[in-house]
Scaffold this active site. Structure first.
Site, PDB file in Angstrom:
ATOM      1  N   HIS A  60      -4.993   1.916   6.909  1.00 56.58           N
ATOM      2  CA  HIS A  60      -3.563   2.151   6.701  1.00 56.58           C
ATOM      3  C   HIS A  60      -2.963   2.654   8.009  1.00 56.58           C
ATOM      4  O   HIS A  60      -3.654   3.287   8.821  1.00 56.58           O
ATOM      5  CB  HIS A  60      -3.314   3.199   5.605  1.00 56.58           C
ATOM      6  CG  HIS A  60      -3.716   2.760   4.236  1.00 56.58           C
ATOM      7  ND1 HIS A  60      -4.495   3.534   3.398  1.00 56.58           N
ATOM      8  CD2 HIS A  60      -3.446   1.626   3.550  1.00 56.58           C
ATOM      9  CE1 HIS A  60      -4.685   2.890   2.260  1.00 56.58           C
ATOM     10  NE2 HIS A  60      -4.069   1.729   2.333  1.00 56.58           N
TER      11      HIS A  60
ATOM     12  N   GLU B 225       0.804  -1.217   0.000  1.00 63.99           N
ATOM     13  CA  GLU B 225       0.000   0.000   0.000  1.00 63.99           C
ATOM     14  C   GLU B 225       0.841   1.273   0.000  1.00 63.99           C
ATOM     15  O   GLU B 225       0.324   2.362   0.212  1.00 63.99           O
ATOM     16  CB  GLU B 225      -0.944  -0.014   1.211  1.00 63.99           C
ATOM     17  CG  GLU B 225      -1.938  -1.160   1.205  1.00 63.99           C
ATOM     18  CD  GLU B 225      -3.087  -0.967   0.222  1.00 63.99           C
ATOM     19  OE1 GLU B 225      -3.681   0.124   0.205  1.00 63.99           O
ATOM     20  OE2 GLU B 225      -3.384  -1.915  -0.538  1.00 63.99           O
TER      21      GLU B 225
ATOM     22  N   CYS C 178      -3.105  11.460   3.397  1.00 62.28           N
ATOM     23  CA  CYS C 178      -3.411  10.579   2.257  1.00 62.28           C
ATOM     24  C   CYS C 178      -3.141  11.264   0.928  1.00 62.28           C
ATOM     25  O   CYS C 178      -2.759  10.615  -0.047  1.00 62.28           O
ATOM     26  CB  CYS C 178      -4.881  10.163   2.290  1.00 62.28           C
ATOM     27  SG  CYS C 178      -5.288   8.885   3.496  1.00 62.28           S
TER      28      CYS C 178
END
Length: 421
Positions: A235, A167, A352
């Site tokens: 995350h 990720e 993000c």
């Protein structure tokens, strides 16, 4: 020019919508089916970029990826506009997703001071856990190889094999005395077994470290707390963020927090670890507010600032902790709320939206770097071409597909990035 941290923000794409595609992302699920506002979303993101430029920071931009993605649809035997059943509708929605705006998932970055060949290494993230994100990496690599084409200073790697979920920087932190000094790199992985998927595989993290040539003694591989994943921290950057010598983390971020802190201090004795206890800010409040999905930045003055979403400042427990920290001798000296509500409603805060790259800006393709004039150019394109709103039911409209395609084309023309068309 010395090495500096450059934050490359992803511009919110013209197909930004709330189709609810991200399992384990509570905001995405709770807003599924709502009307989105792509123009406002992109302008909010540009407002954050302008805000950070005004702080004296170096700011970059990545363009949206092509959507709807014909390659992804074709591989599934679909196209962008045909009538489809309910199951196929979700697959088609994936092809329209604007999720590449969250560039923290674009790649993992190891700067030159950490690597044996003295180059900054970037490995694109395969994002295989979520179908709508798994399509991103080939186009992401194209953009990375254009922005960081100087082979004397950068090495851009393809994604690791799809059997190991990766990720990107959202599950990676770097700590150091200063950005231009050698540091330690912390890779955070999850383990399977809960209601929500653990998106980062340990073997993916280890593969990235090997690709970058990192010294084993300068790497940490740390398990994310299963309770954090179960609570919606899909995350690690939802519950922890690092900058230079500082780790800012929730008490429940890691499976074995004390061992993690000890390992960090062993490798970086000057590390300062700021832990927010769950008795003050619950895990639920931390995730709902995105306190830790913030940009922890070293300002030109040398002090650290925390760029948070306004939702964090509006959460009483979070605001109380922040005000107490500011009144103390803690390392975070400024708290800077920004409005990125459209991104937040899909589960993406300030952290993000950016990929951190430590580099000499002179070695980066200047078309990917921003100043006030270039921000204004992009804003004008967005105002002219981005749809005002999208209902998820509109996905599949030929008119909308043409609008989205034309909007991206206008942006690439304005930025002189025809190679990405």
């Amino acid at each position: 020019m010395p090495l500096v941290e450059i934050n490359f923000d992803g511009l919110v794409g013209p197909s930004h919508n709330y189709a609810g595609l991200s399992l384990g992302n509570l905001a995405s699920a709770s807003n599924a089916g709502e009307v989105s506002y792509p123009r406002a979303a992109a302008l909010q993101g540009l407002g954050k970029m302008r805000h950070n430029l005004a702080l004296g920071l170096t700011q970059g931009l990545f363009a949206p990826l092509p959507r709807p993605n014909p390659v992804f649809l074709g591989a599934l035997g679909l196209n962008a506009i045909d009538e489809v059943d309910q199951a196929q509708r979700r697959l088609r929605a994936a092809a329209w997703s604007a999720s590449s705006m969250w560039t923290a998932n674009a790649a993992t970055v190891s700067p030159a001071p950490d690597t044996p060949d003295g180059r900054c290494h970037l490995t694109a993230a395969n994002l295989v856990t979520m179908p709508h994100r798994s399509q991103e990496w080939p186009d992401t690599v194209r953009q990375l190889r254009l922005a960081f084409a100087d082979a004397a200073h950068f090495a851009v790697h393809d994604a690791v094999p799809a059997c190991f979920g990766d990720e990107g920087a959202a599950n990676h932190m770097r700590m150091c005395k200063s950005h231009d000094a050698p540091g330690i790199e912390i890779f955070v992985y999850g383990t399977t077994g809960g209601a929500f998927p653990a998106r980062q595989h340990e073997q993916a993290s280890r593969a990235v470290a090997r690709l970058h040539g990192l010294a084993p003694e300068r790497c940490l591989f740390v398990e994310q707390a299963p309770e954090a994943i179960a609570a919606g921290a899909f995350h690690n950057d939802v519950v922890a963020v690092a900058n230079e010598r500082v780790l800012f983390t929730h008490e429940q971020a890691f499976a074995n927090p004390e061992a993690t802190y000890a390992a960090i201090r062993e490798r970086l004795p000057e590390a300062e670890i700021v832990v927010v206890p769950s008795s003050v800010v619950s895990l639920a409040d931390a995730i709902r507010s995105y306190l830790f999905n913030a940009q922890l930045l070293t300002l030109p003055s040398g002090e650290m600032g925390l760029v948070i979403p306004v939702e964090a400042w509006e959460t009483p427990s979070v605001r109380g902790w922040l005000e107490a920290h500011l009144a103390s001798n803690g390392p975070i000296r400024r708290v800077l709320p920004v409005d990125v509500r459209q991104s937040m409603a899909n589960g993406g805060g300030p952290a993000c939206l950016r990929l951190r790259v430590v580099a000499d800006p002179a070695t980066v393709d200047p078309r990917f770097l921003l100043d006030e004039a270039r921000v204004a150019i992009v804003e004008e394109v967005v105002r002219r071409h981005w749809p005002e709103q999208i209902d998820p039911a509109d996905l599949g409209s030929d008119i909308l597909a043409q609008t989205v395609h034309g909007a991206r084309g206008a942006l690439l023309a304005a930025l002189e990035l025809s190679e990405l068309a």
